[in-house]
Design a protein around this motif. Structure first.
Motif, PDB file in Angstrom:
ATOM      1  N   GLY A 186       0.798  -1.219   0.000  1.00 42.12           N
ATOM      2  CA  GLY A 186       0.000   0.000   0.000  1.00 42.12           C
ATOM      3  C   GLY A 186       0.831   1.269   0.000  1.00 42.12           C
ATOM      4  N   ARG A 187       0.126   2.366  -0.041  1.00 45.23           N
ATOM      5  CA  ARG A 187       0.743   3.697  -0.149  1.00 45.23           C
ATOM      6  C   ARG A 187       1.709   3.953   1.012  1.00 45.23           C
ATOM      7  NH1 ARG A 187      -0.516   8.617   1.950  1.00 45.23           N
ATOM      8  NH2 ARG A 187      -2.364   7.771   3.005  1.00 45.23           N
ATOM      9  N   VAL A 188       2.824   4.608   0.708  1.00 49.57           N
ATOM     10  CA  VAL A 188       3.792   4.994   1.738  1.00 49.57           C
ATOM     11  C   VAL A 188       3.331   6.296   2.388  1.00 49.57           C
ATOM     12  CG1 VAL A 188       6.161   5.785   2.156  1.00 49.57           C
ATOM     13  CG2 VAL A 188       5.730   3.828   0.647  1.00 49.57           C
ATOM     14  N   THR A 189       3.342   6.304   3.722  1.00 49.70           N
ATOM     15  CA  THR A 189       2.900   7.488   4.470  1.00 49.70           C
ATOM     16  C   THR A 189       4.032   8.175   5.225  1.00 49.70           C
ATOM     17  OG1 THR A 189       2.348   6.119   6.393  1.00 49.70           O
ATOM     18  CG2 THR A 189       0.589   6.546   4.785  1.00 49.70           C
ATOM     19  N   ARG A 190       5.129   7.454   5.475  1.00 51.35           N
ATOM     20  CA  ARG A 190       6.228   8.030   6.259  1.00 51.35           C
ATOM     21  C   ARG A 190       7.534   7.405   5.787  1.00 51.35           C
ATOM     22  NH1 ARG A 190       4.606   6.445  10.810  1.00 51.35           N
ATOM     23  NH2 ARG A 190       3.376   8.292  11.327  1.00 51.35           N
ATOM     24  N   VAL A 191       8.592   8.240   5.691  1.00 51.16           N
ATOM     25  CA  VAL A 191       9.887   7.776   5.199  1.00 51.16           C
ATOM     26  C   VAL A 191      10.992   8.260   6.123  1.00 51.16           C
ATOM     27  CG1 VAL A 191      11.516   7.782   3.263  1.00 51.16           C
ATOM     28  CG2 VAL A 191       9.060   7.915   2.812  1.00 51.16           C
ATOM     29  N   ALA A 192      11.847   7.333   6.536  1.00 48.58           N
ATOM     30  CA  ALA A 192      13.112   7.663   7.186  1.00 48.58           C
ATOM     31  C   ALA A 192      14.217   7.057   6.340  1.00 48.58           C
ATOM     32  CB  ALA A 192      13.158   7.113   8.609  1.00 48.58           C
ATOM     33  N   ALA A 193      15.410   7.666   6.341  1.00 48.97           N
ATOM     34  CA  ALA A 193      16.493   7.176   5.492  1.00 48.97           C
ATOM     35  C   ALA A 193      17.836   7.575   6.074  1.00 48.97           C
ATOM     36  CB  ALA A 193      16.352   7.727   4.075  1.00 48.97           C
ATOM     37  N   THR A 194      18.826   6.769   5.774  1.00 45.16           N
ATOM     38  CA  THR A 194      20.193   7.089   6.170  1.00 45.16           C
ATOM     39  C   THR A 194      21.152   6.487   5.163  1.00 45.16           C
ATOM     40  OG1 THR A 194      21.751   7.090   8.039  1.00 45.16           O
ATOM     41  CG2 THR A 194      20.552   5.042   7.606  1.00 45.16           C
ATOM     42  N   ASP A 195      22.352   7.049   5.102  1.00 45.24           N
ATOM     43  CA  ASP A 195      23.374   6.558   4.181  1.00 45.24           C
ATOM     44  C   ASP A 195      24.282   5.555   4.869  1.00 45.24           C
ATOM     45  OD1 ASP A 195      22.468   8.172   2.140  1.00 45.24           O
ATOM     46  OD2 ASP A 195      23.847   9.806   2.595  1.00 45.24           O
ATOM     47  N   GLY A 196      24.919   4.723   4.056  1.00 41.87           N
ATOM     48  CA  GLY A 196      25.935   3.798   4.519  1.00 41.87           C
ATOM     49  C   GLY A 196      27.144   3.887   3.617  1.00 41.87           C
ATOM     50  N   PRO A 197      28.158   3.076   3.851  1.00 34.09           N
ATOM     51  CA  PRO A 197      29.359   3.120   3.014  1.00 34.09           C
ATOM     52  C   PRO A 197      29.084   2.602   1.612  1.00 34.09           C
ATOM     53  CG  PRO A 197      29.454   1.257   4.524  1.00 34.09           C
ATOM     54  CD  PRO A 197      28.249   2.063   4.924  1.00 34.09           C
ATOM     55  N   GLY A 198      29.951   2.987   0.684  1.00 35.54           N
ATOM     56  CA  GLY A 198      29.844   2.453  -0.670  1.00 35.54           C
ATOM     57  C   GLY A 198      28.584   2.845  -1.408  1.00 35.54           C
ATOM     58  N   GLY A 199      28.097   4.060  -1.145  1.00 38.30           N
ATOM     59  CA  GLY A 199      26.889   4.511  -1.838  1.00 38.30           C
ATOM     60  C   GLY A 199      25.611   3.891  -1.349  1.00 38.30           C
ATOM     61  N   LEU A 200      25.665   3.206  -0.203  1.00 39.54           N
ATOM     62  CA  LEU A 200      24.456   2.587   0.345  1.00 39.54           C
ATOM     63  C   LEU A 200      23.467   3.633   0.828  1.00 39.54           C
ATOM     64  CD1 LEU A 200      25.911  -0.341   2.494  1.00 39.54           C
ATOM     65  CD2 LEU A 200      24.069  -0.592   0.820  1.00 39.54           C
ATOM     66  N   HIS A 202      19.682   3.385   3.039  1.00 40.94           N
ATOM     67  CA  HIS A 202      18.728   2.516   3.722  1.00 40.94           C
ATOM     68  C   HIS A 202      17.444   3.304   3.979  1.00 40.94           C
ATOM     69  CE1 HIS A 202      21.986  -0.337   4.523  1.00 40.94           C
ATOM     70  NE2 HIS A 202      22.704   0.697   4.923  1.00 40.94           N
ATOM     71  N   LEU A 203      16.304   2.703   3.641  1.00 42.93           N
ATOM     72  CA  LEU A 203      15.005   3.328   3.836  1.00 42.93           C
ATOM     73  C   LEU A 203      14.188   2.522   4.835  1.00 42.93           C
ATOM     74  CD1 LEU A 203      13.936   3.978   0.111  1.00 42.93           C
ATOM     75  CD2 LEU A 203      15.510   5.312   1.535  1.00 42.93           C
ATOM     76  N   LEU A 204      13.440   3.231   5.672  1.00 43.92           N
ATOM     77  CA  LEU A 204      12.428   2.624   6.523  1.00 43.92           C
ATOM     78  C   LEU A 204      11.106   3.279   6.162  1.00 43.92           C
ATOM     79  CD1 LEU A 204      11.434   0.860   8.847  1.00 43.92           C
ATOM     80  CD2 LEU A 204      12.083   2.699  10.427  1.00 43.92           C
ATOM     81  N   LEU A 205      10.181   2.473   5.645  1.00 44.06           N
ATOM     82  CA  LEU A 205       8.926   2.989   5.111  1.00 44.06           C
ATOM     83  C   LEU A 205       7.751   2.513   5.959  1.00 44.06           C
ATOM     84  CD1 LEU A 205       9.535   2.126   1.332  1.00 44.06           C
ATOM     85  CD2 LEU A 205      10.192   4.227   2.553  1.00 44.06           C
ATOM     86  N   SER A 206       6.813   3.431   6.225  1.00 43.61           N
ATOM     87  CA  SER A 206       5.528   3.075   6.828  1.00 43.61           C
ATOM     88  C   SER A 206       4.463   3.159   5.742  1.00 43.61           C
ATOM     89  CB  SER A 206       5.182   4.034   7.971  1.00 43.61           C
ATOM     90  OG  SER A 206       6.149   3.970   8.999  1.00 43.61           O
ATOM     91  N   HIS A 207       3.552   2.185   5.743  1.00 45.28           N
ATOM     92  CA  HIS A 207       2.523   2.107   4.709  1.00 45.28           C
ATOM     93  C   HIS A 207       1.148   2.390   5.306  1.00 45.28           C
ATOM     94  CE1 HIS A 207       5.245   0.286   1.653  1.00 45.28           C
ATOM     95  NE2 HIS A 207       5.892  -0.095   2.745  1.00 45.28           N
TER      96      HIS A 207
END
Length: 301
Positions: A186-200, A202-207
């Motif tokens: 379903g539709r995403v309502t909230r997004v958190a994100a952070t970077d990692g090494p090597g162009g990584l 990471h997303l945490l999505l709430s639906h």
């Protein structure tokens, strides 16, 4: 027979778009335009069609456009083509900003143009079947997605892609992850994100229905750690996305079929039309803000 103007001259344009258009029984490649006229001439010669040095001249010569260009270039061409009443066979992501995505959506709606956005997996039968079955089953609590690519190796046809180097995995392969996640969770309502090494990234999505998902992406993984995983967990157990079969050109031929079906039926409700493309861009833009500003971003309905 529908005449397609091809915009783009790179590997994806030549080996996926042009190859599929040339082989399709109801498509005719009307010509090629590219930002590099020499490359446009070479690709046009390869497929026995004219090379155009003017965007609007090729739009005038076709019934539909197929675009294989960086998203910021694609959005402008898509607006011009839709405004002229041409149908749209576009690549992902639709654009790099929600504002540009909105312009494409508005132009298509205003002219009644049919539209299909090419999220490769959505046009592979086993992936499409998985999405339909898991979406119908429901009851999913979470999903974990890993897409680790290694495209900057010297042998890669995308090693010198400026827009991919600048915008990274979030914008290049993030759309593929979202194209599967959204119809199932379903539709995403909230997004958190952070970077990692090597162009990584990471997303945490709430639906919208309460599910959550995690997405980890990079274009610059060590070749030994290239991976593609998509796992759902929920009331029905655990399900893993199949790898997808067939070539990209075969999948693109399915996208052509589906655009033609929209035109034939006079419908404008394709599940991967520019409105869905805009939804994906909105999530990507929110993730960009979340990762650069170290904040959580809420998406409006």
């Amino acid at each position: 027979m529908m005449r397609f103007g091809l915009f783009g001259t790179g590997h994806w344009a030549a080996e996926t778009h042009a190859a599929a258009l040339e082989a399709h029984p109801r498509a005719e490649l009307a010509g090629v335009w590219g930002r590099n006229q020499d490359k446009a001439a070479a690709l046009a010669t390869r497929y026995g069609v004219p090379a155009f040095d003017d965007v609007d001249a090729l739009i005038e010569a076709c019934d539909a456009v197929a675009v294989a260009l960086p998203p910021q270039v694609q959005a402008e061409i898509a607006v011009r083509a839709a405004t002229a009443g041409r149908h749209l066979l576009l690549d992902k992501p639709l654009a790099l900003t929600v504002a540009d995505a909105d312009r494409v959506v508005e132009a298509a709606a205003g002219s009644g143009a049919a539209s299909v956005v090419f999220f490769t997996g959505r046009y592979q039968p086993d992936v499409a079947g998985f999405i339909a079955a898991t979406a119908a089953a429901g009851g999913w609590h979470t999903a974990n997605v890993i897409r680790f690519a290694s495209i900057f190796q010297p042998s890669s046809p995308y090693a010198q892609s400026p827009w991919r180097r600048e915008h990274g995995a979030l914008w290049d392969i993030g759309p593929h992850a979202l194209a599967v996640l959204l119809p199932v969770l379903g539709r995403v309502t909230r997004v958190a994100a952070t970077d990692g090494p090597g162009g990584l990234v990471h997303l945490l999505l709430s639906h919208a229905d309460g599910a959550t998902s995690t997405v980890s992406l990079t274009l610059d993984a060590p070749p030994e750690s290239v991976a593609a995983e998509f796992v759902l967990y929920g009331e029905n157990g655990i399900e893993r996305l199949p790898n997808g079969g067939g070539s990209a050109a075969t999948a693109f031929a399915v996208a052509i079929d589906q655009l033609l079906a929209e035109v034939d039926a006079g419908t404008r409700d394709h599940r991967c039309d520019v409105r869905f493309g805009r939804e994906v861009v909105a999530v990507l833009a929110a993730a960009e803000t979340a990762r650069t500003q170290a904040t959580v971003v809420e998406l409006s309905a």
